[in-house]
Scaffold this motif. Sequence first.
Motif, PDB file in Angstrom:
ATOM      1  N   LEU A 255      10.704 -81.501  21.524  1.00  0.00           N
ATOM      2  CA  LEU A 255      10.783 -82.307  22.474  1.00  0.00           C
ATOM      3  C   LEU A 255      12.253 -83.317  22.529  1.00  0.00           C
ATOM      4  O   LEU A 255      12.128 -84.001  20.729  1.00  0.00           O
ATOM      5  CB  LEU A 255       9.915 -82.977  23.111  1.00  0.00           C
ATOM      6  N   GLN A 256      13.232 -83.705  23.343  1.00  0.00           N
ATOM      7  CA  GLN A 256      14.161 -84.658  22.997  1.00  0.00           C
ATOM      8  C   GLN A 256      13.954 -86.203  23.218  1.00  0.00           C
ATOM      9  O   GLN A 256      13.764 -87.250  22.644  1.00  0.00           O
ATOM     10  CB  GLN A 256      15.176 -84.013  23.567  1.00  0.00           C
ATOM     11  N   LEU A 257      13.503 -86.423  24.617  1.00  0.00           N
ATOM     12  CA  LEU A 257      13.060 -87.453  25.581  1.00  0.00           C
ATOM     13  C   LEU A 257      11.571 -87.230  25.919  1.00  0.00           C
ATOM     14  O   LEU A 257      11.884 -86.802  27.402  1.00  0.00           O
ATOM     15  CB  LEU A 257      13.952 -87.449  25.786  1.00  0.00           C
ATOM     16  N   PRO A 258      10.862 -87.261  25.565  1.00  0.00           N
ATOM     17  CA  PRO A 258       9.240 -86.703  26.056  1.00  0.00           C
ATOM     18  C   PRO A 258       8.832 -88.072  26.674  1.00  0.00           C
ATOM     19  O   PRO A 258       9.018 -88.718  26.971  1.00  0.00           O
ATOM     20  CB  PRO A 258       8.329 -86.364  24.918  1.00  0.00           C
ATOM     21  N   LEU A 259       8.614 -87.722  28.486  1.00  0.00           N
ATOM     22  CA  LEU A 259       7.876 -88.461  28.906  1.00  0.00           C
ATOM     23  C   LEU A 259       6.041 -88.032  28.581  1.00  0.00           C
ATOM     24  O   LEU A 259       6.409 -86.939  29.789  1.00  0.00           O
ATOM     25  CB  LEU A 259       8.732 -88.065  30.552  1.00  0.00           C
ATOM     26  N   ILE A 260       5.569 -89.119  28.742  1.00  0.00           N
ATOM     27  CA  ILE A 260       4.147 -88.318  28.332  1.00  0.00           C
ATOM     28  C   ILE A 260       3.897 -88.558  30.451  1.00  0.00           C
ATOM     29  O   ILE A 260       4.150 -89.203  31.568  1.00  0.00           O
ATOM     30  CB  ILE A 260       3.260 -89.337  28.164  1.00  0.00           C
ATOM     31  N   ASN A 261       2.671 -87.080  30.803  1.00  0.00           N
ATOM     32  CA  ASN A 261       1.936 -87.768  32.433  1.00  0.00           C
ATOM     33  C   ASN A 261       3.132 -86.915  32.982  1.00  0.00           C
ATOM     34  O   ASN A 261       3.316 -88.195  34.035  1.00  0.00           O
ATOM     35  CB  ASN A 261       1.359 -88.963  32.201  1.00  0.00           C
ATOM     36  N   SER A 262       3.700 -85.800  33.061  1.00  0.00           N
ATOM     37  CA  SER A 262       5.043 -85.641  33.849  1.00  0.00           C
ATOM     38  C   SER A 262       4.514 -85.306  35.339  1.00  0.00           C
ATOM     39  O   SER A 262       3.240 -84.455  35.394  1.00  0.00           O
ATOM     40  CB  SER A 262       5.050 -83.914  33.473  1.00  0.00           C
ATOM     41  N   GLY A 263       4.071 -85.521  36.442  1.00  0.00           N
ATOM     42  CA  GLY A 263       4.575 -85.397  37.848  1.00  0.00           C
ATOM     43  C   GLY A 263       2.961 -86.679  38.283  1.00  0.00           C
ATOM     44  O   GLY A 263       3.085 -86.995  39.283  1.00  0.00           O
ATOM     45  N   GLY A 264       2.541 -87.865  36.860  1.00  0.00           N
ATOM     46  CA  GLY A 264       2.134 -88.766  36.904  1.00  0.00           C
ATOM     47  C   GLY A 264       0.785 -88.808  37.850  1.00  0.00           C
ATOM     48  O   GLY A 264       0.297 -90.039  37.995  1.00  0.00           O
ATOM     49  N   TRP A 265      -0.330 -87.797  37.370  1.00  0.00           N
ATOM     50  CA  TRP A 265      -1.514 -87.777  38.268  1.00  0.00           C
ATOM     51  C   TRP A 265      -2.706 -87.681  36.659  1.00  0.00           C
ATOM     52  O   TRP A 265      -4.052 -87.472  37.440  1.00  0.00           O
ATOM     53  CB  TRP A 265      -1.998 -86.008  39.098  1.00  0.00           C
ATOM     54  N   GLY A 266      -2.265 -88.241  35.987  1.00  0.00           N
ATOM     55  CA  GLY A 266      -3.661 -88.027  35.030  1.00  0.00           C
ATOM     56  C   GLY A 266      -3.897 -89.254  34.767  1.00  0.00           C
ATOM     57  O   GLY A 266      -3.445 -90.462  35.149  1.00  0.00           O
ATOM     58  N   PHE A 267      -5.271 -89.148  34.756  1.00  0.00           N
ATOM     59  CA  PHE A 267      -5.738 -90.096  34.767  1.00  0.00           C
ATOM     60  C   PHE A 267      -6.291 -91.191  33.215  1.00  0.00           C
ATOM     61  O   PHE A 267      -6.873 -91.420  33.040  1.00  0.00           O
ATOM     62  CB  PHE A 267      -7.793 -90.073  35.774  1.00  0.00           C
ATOM     63  N   TYR A 268      -4.800 -91.260  32.949  1.00  0.00           N
ATOM     64  CA  TYR A 268      -4.868 -92.347  32.002  1.00  0.00           C
ATOM     65  C   TYR A 268      -3.511 -92.781  31.830  1.00  0.00           C
ATOM     66  O   TYR A 268      -2.402 -93.136  32.616  1.00  0.00           O
ATOM     67  CB  TYR A 268      -4.620 -91.271  30.329  1.00  0.00           C
ATOM     68  N   TYR A 269      -3.264 -93.858  30.572  1.00  0.00           N
ATOM     69  CA  TYR A 269      -2.706 -94.577  30.531  1.00  0.00           C
ATOM     70  C   TYR A 269      -1.567 -94.117  29.273  1.00  0.00           C
ATOM     71  O   TYR A 269      -1.877 -93.500  28.119  1.00  0.00           O
ATOM     72  CB  TYR A 269      -2.591 -96.345  30.272  1.00  0.00           C
ATOM     73  N   SER A 270       0.155 -93.881  29.531  1.00  0.00           N
ATOM     74  CA  SER A 270       1.268 -93.479  28.470  1.00  0.00           C
ATOM     75  C   SER A 270       1.408 -95.593  27.625  1.00  0.00           C
ATOM     76  O   SER A 270       1.855 -95.870  28.394  1.00  0.00           O
ATOM     77  CB  SER A 270       1.941 -92.643  29.117  1.00  0.00           C
ATOM     78  N   SER A 271       1.312 -94.937  26.724  1.00  0.00           N
ATOM     79  CA  SER A 271       2.354 -95.889  25.492  1.00  0.00           C
ATOM     80  C   SER A 271       3.235 -95.114  25.057  1.00  0.00           C
ATOM     81  O   SER A 271       3.623 -94.391  24.285  1.00  0.00           O
ATOM     82  CB  SER A 271       1.221 -97.179  24.924  1.00  0.00           C
ATOM     83  N   TYR A 272       4.372 -96.309  24.927  1.00  0.00           N
ATOM     84  CA  TYR A 272       5.236 -95.759  23.660  1.00  0.00           C
ATOM     85  C   TYR A 272       6.242 -97.014  23.300  1.00  0.00           C
ATOM     86  O   TYR A 272       6.109 -97.728  23.663  1.00  0.00           O
ATOM     87  CB  TYR A 272       6.960 -95.936  25.247  1.00  0.00           C
TER      88      TYR A 272
END
Length: 359
Positions: free
Chosen positions: A205-222
């Motif tokens: 993974l070079q540049l990971p985007l958590i929650n691909s598609g956007g439908w996870g019921f959680y927040y992502s923090s970078y």
Amino acid sequence: FGDLVTMEWWDGIWLNEAFASLMEVISSDATYPEFKLWGEMNLSRTAGFSVDSLISSRPVEFKVESPEQAEEMFDALTYEKGSTVLRMFETFIGEEEFKKGVRSYLNKFKFQNTNSPDLWSCLTEVSRRPIDKMLPSWIHQEGFPIIQIEERGDKWKISQTRYLINGNNTEQLWMVPLKIRDLESNDEMLIELNKREVEIDKKSLQLPLINSGGWGFYYSSYTKEHLSRIAKELNNLSINEKYRLVEDTWASLRVGNVDLGLFMDIVSKYNKEEDVDLWMLISGYISTIEKILDSKNKKVYEEWVQELTELVFGKEEKPKPKKRKRARKKDGTFRGDDKSTPDVNEAWVGGKAPKKGKK
């Protein structure tokens, strides 16, 4: 759901309601995609997040022993959280696999009473993923996690903690159906995150985007650097992922993971976006900040808002003043044109003429 197969008791009524909420969007979007109902579901999910981020939240499914407890089922957690959790697992195992699992459930239990584990078992059998173990962690405990990602040498460290608006922590864990997309290669990775943290080789993974598609019921923090890099790739995100990026950044701001300046920088990147639901979300955040901002910083903030909105909606043009016309007298002349009618008696269309003797 509800007719062909009926839940055995009130503790499962949430599944009827949540499934109906999800299906009304799926069916409507298939027929009228121009209505963009997934965007409305985004806004609804935000309401579910708001309730579930409180320490006073409750599990989606709980033991019902009274009519009052049954009535508690009909709230944002049942509809907004419940439907999004189902959508999260639908996109994780694939829409076709999810359909096969639901068909299997309906055919297997038609004209019978069931409990929610019956559906999880059918989804597990079809998808060959441990849905029967993963999904209960989302409905039998209150709250939801925030997934954090950061660099650790040649690895990506991914961890989960419960998201609480008061900043507290708990020992809770979820079995997270994690979808990660590399924004450089566009490759997608599925992870069943069932512990506090995992590490992934950075070569994957070079540049990971958590929650691909956007439908996870959680927040992502970078981290700040990671978030800034993602913001530069905004054109490579779907509208749902763009929605989640600003929503996640706001969530991180509220618990002190990022500062206001970074949040404003991220929002500024959205100056060419035209999606109505996206701007409803952003405008709500802008309004909230304005209400709590220190007075000495308000001028700078208002200038930023004005610049942002002018780029998006265009500069507001002040209406030109209408030319006022004088009323004609019966003989065709205008009042005030002859010396016999004092100027102070001029009658203006749209205005009130002054009384005689007053200026």
